[in-house]
Design a protein around this motif. Structure first.
Motif, PDB file in Angstrom:
ATOM      1  N   GLU A  95      29.564  28.577   0.111  1.00  0.00           N
ATOM      2  CA  GLU A  95      30.372  29.645   0.701  1.00  0.00           C
ATOM      3  C   GLU A  95      31.245  30.313  -0.360  1.00  0.00           C
ATOM      4  O   GLU A  95      31.334  31.547  -0.413  1.00  0.00           O
ATOM      5  N   ASP A  99      30.959  34.161  -1.418  1.00  0.00           N
ATOM      6  CA  ASP A  99      32.168  34.996  -1.280  1.00  0.00           C
ATOM      7  C   ASP A  99      32.477  35.697  -2.594  1.00  0.00           C
ATOM      8  O   ASP A  99      32.756  36.896  -2.624  1.00  0.00           O
ATOM      9  N   ARG A 120      26.423  38.725   4.227  1.00  0.00           N
ATOM     10  CA  ARG A 120      27.375  37.824   4.900  1.00  0.00           C
ATOM     11  C   ARG A 120      26.914  37.513   6.317  1.00  0.00           C
ATOM     12  O   ARG A 120      26.969  36.371   6.768  1.00  0.00           O
ATOM     13  N   ARG A 124      25.570  33.752   7.855  1.00  0.00           N
ATOM     14  CA  ARG A 124      26.068  33.099   9.074  1.00  0.00           C
ATOM     15  C   ARG A 124      24.918  32.780  10.024  1.00  0.00           C
ATOM     16  O   ARG A 124      24.826  31.675  10.550  1.00  0.00           O
ATOM     17  N   GLU A 130      30.240  30.369   6.750  1.00  0.00           N
ATOM     18  CA  GLU A 130      31.368  31.211   7.126  1.00  0.00           C
ATOM     19  C   GLU A 130      31.907  31.889   5.867  1.00  0.00           C
ATOM     20  O   GLU A 130      32.634  31.281   5.092  1.00  0.00           O
TER      21      GLU A 130
END
Length: 149
Positions: A95, A99, A120, A124, A130
């Motif tokens: 994650e 990110d 993104r 998910r 997340e």
């Protein structure tokens, strides 16, 4: 102060000093190089290929939320791995990587923000990851005429 790779949490007092700390750093570096980085690349590559295939074939025809590659899904489903001196969260490491990639690439090319928003969303749907919304403007910033030119 020691820094730990993303996804590694530290338990104070769990490790000894000197030689033990060097061995733990070597273990973390080896795990990062042999497991975490390849896993991050595999997830990112899978997501990017799906998005680009969908763009080429047309979103209406492509099923971009198809099931993830089995070994990747198994690794992401693992509970945090207990290491001497802390935990290794593979899911959190991936994650964090995604990110960082989405933020950096969106900030470099604001016109491509939809691709990273889709990435993104697909992360998910496909992997249960997340990811954080980078809070960057959608599209290019038009500042008008530059008075200094």
């Amino acid at each position: 102060p020691q820094t730990y790779p993303p996804g590694v949490t530290h338990s104070p007092g769990a490790a000894g000093g000197g030689l033990a700390d060097g061995a733990l750093r070597a273990l973390r570096a080896a795990l990062d190089q042999a497991v975490v980085q390849p896993l991050c690349r595999a997830v990112e590559d899978s997501l990017r290929l799906s998005i680009h295939q969908a763009a080429v074939r047309g979103l209406a025809q492509a099923n971009v939320s198809a099931s993830p590659p089995t070994p990747v899904a198994r690794l992401l489903a693992l509970p945090p791995l207990r290491l001497p001196g802390g935990l290794l969260h593979l899911r959190r490491a991936v994650e964090h990587h995604l990110d960082r990639q989405c933020y950096n690439l969106t900030s470099l090319a604001l016109h491509d923000w939809t691709t990273h928003a889709e990435l993104r969303s697909l992360a998910r749907a496909r992997f249960g990851l997340e990811l954080v919304d980078p809070r960057l403007p959608g599209g290019a910033l038009d500042q008008g005429i530059d008075m200094l030119q």
